[in-house]
Write an enzyme that holds these catalytic residues in place. Sequence first.
Site, PDB file in Angstrom:
ATOM      1  N   SER A 171     -55.538  -6.694  14.921  1.00 11.11           N
ATOM      2  CA  SER A 171     -56.625  -7.902  15.325  1.00 11.11           C
ATOM      3  C   SER A 171     -57.496  -7.248  16.416  1.00 11.11           C
ATOM      4  O   SER A 171     -58.306  -6.440  16.287  1.00 11.11           O
ATOM      5  CB  SER A 171     -55.723  -9.140  15.928  1.00 11.11           C
ATOM      6  N   ASP A 180     -55.664  -6.269   9.943  1.00 11.05           N
ATOM      7  CA  ASP A 180     -56.228  -7.589   9.849  1.00 11.05           C
ATOM      8  C   ASP A 180     -57.364  -7.431  11.195  1.00 11.05           C
ATOM      9  O   ASP A 180     -56.960  -8.223  12.090  1.00 11.05           O
ATOM     10  CB  ASP A 180     -55.617  -8.802   9.921  1.00 11.05           C
ATOM     11  N   HIS A 226     -52.216 -13.727   9.551  1.00  5.04           N
ATOM     12  CA  HIS A 226     -52.738 -12.638  10.351  1.00  5.04           C
ATOM     13  C   HIS A 226     -51.588 -11.688  10.702  1.00  5.04           C
ATOM     14  O   HIS A 226     -51.961 -10.294  10.705  1.00  5.04           O
ATOM     15  CB  HIS A 226     -53.434 -13.416  11.558  1.00  5.04           C
TER      16      HIS A 226
END
Length: 341
Positions: free
Chosen positions: A184, A208, A273
Site C-alpha cells: 500500500s 497493491d 487490499h
Amino acid sequence: MKTFILLAFCALAASAYALNEADRVSGENGWYVPQQDGSFEWVDKDVAEEWMAQQEILESRGLTTVPVSFYLYTSSNPTKGQKISATYKSIDNSNFNAGNPTRFVIHGWTQSYTAGMNKNIRAAWLGQGDYNVIVVDWARARSIDYATSVMAVSATGKKVANMINFLNSNYGMSLNDLYVIGHSLGAHVAGYAGKNTNGQVYAIIGLDPALPLFSYNSPNKRLNSNDAWYVESIQTNGGQLGFLKPIGKGAFYPNGGKSQPGCFMDVTGACSHGRSTTYYAEAVSQDNFGTIKCGDYQSAVNDQCGSTYSGVRMGADTNAYMVSGDFYVPVNSNSPFGMIN
C-alpha cells in the site's frame, strides 16, 4: 481529512461547484480518500494537489518529524527482532550478515512493524534459507489522517535508502540480490527508497500500491518501474485502495485485480487490499501462483487472456530475469490461494 474538508469548502466558495458523483474517477480527477473508520471522502484533484503542495513546503523545511525504525530478523532470531540503526556499533552487535541476501519489508497505513503481513513475509523468506529480513516501522503511517501519512512517504523512503546505503557502503551488503517489499503506502516508500540509493536496487515488490492521492501520470511521486532493476506489482484492489493500471515491469492481477474471492461484503476494500500481502507470503513459501499472460492490463482486469498458463509464477524469485508485461492470476477463495501445486 479535516484539512481537506476546509480546503474543499474554500474551493467550493470560489467555484460554486464541485464534481458530480457520476463524473468522479478516482485517480484521474480526484480521489476517494480512506478514513480511519473505513469510510471514504471524495477530494477533487485540484484541492488535493493544492494542499499537498503546501504540505511539501512544510516537510521540506523540517517542520514535521519522520521517525523510522528498523528491526532485523535472521535464522538466529526469526521471531524477535533486533532494533538496528545506521551505526557501526548497532550493526556490529546485531546478527546482520552481509554474506546473506537482504529483504526490507515496509508496512502500509495504520500499521506497525508487528503487523501480520510483516510476520508472514519474514517467515516465508526465512523459511527459504539464510536471509537478513529488515522490517521497517514508520510512525507517520499511524497518523489518523491518511493524507498526512502520504506526505511522509518521500522522507520515509529516503531514510530507508540511507540504511541501504550504509549497509552497502560499510558492510558490503549487495544491491544485486536486495529486495524491498512494500504494501500500500509502503509500496511507494519502497519506490522512494529505490530512487535514493547509491546504485540500483535489484527488485522492488509493490503489494497493491496505494491509489488515493497518487497519480499514474506522476511516476516520480510514486512507485514506478524504473525504481529498481525489476519492479513487480501485485494488484488486488485496483481502482479503490490500490492502482488498477500497471505499476511494475511485471504487473500481476489476481482474480482480475479489483476484488478477491472470499472477501465477502468487502465494501471498504480492506480485505482485497490486504490479500496482496497474503498472496505474496504464500508465493514465496510455495511458489504456487500460476499466471496467464495478457496483451494489456484491460484484458487482465476482464479475464480475457485465455486459459493457457504461462511459465511465469507470481512472486517467484526468478521473475527479475524473465518477466515483463501484464498477467492474470487465478486464485482460490481460501488458503492455499495459489492454484498450481
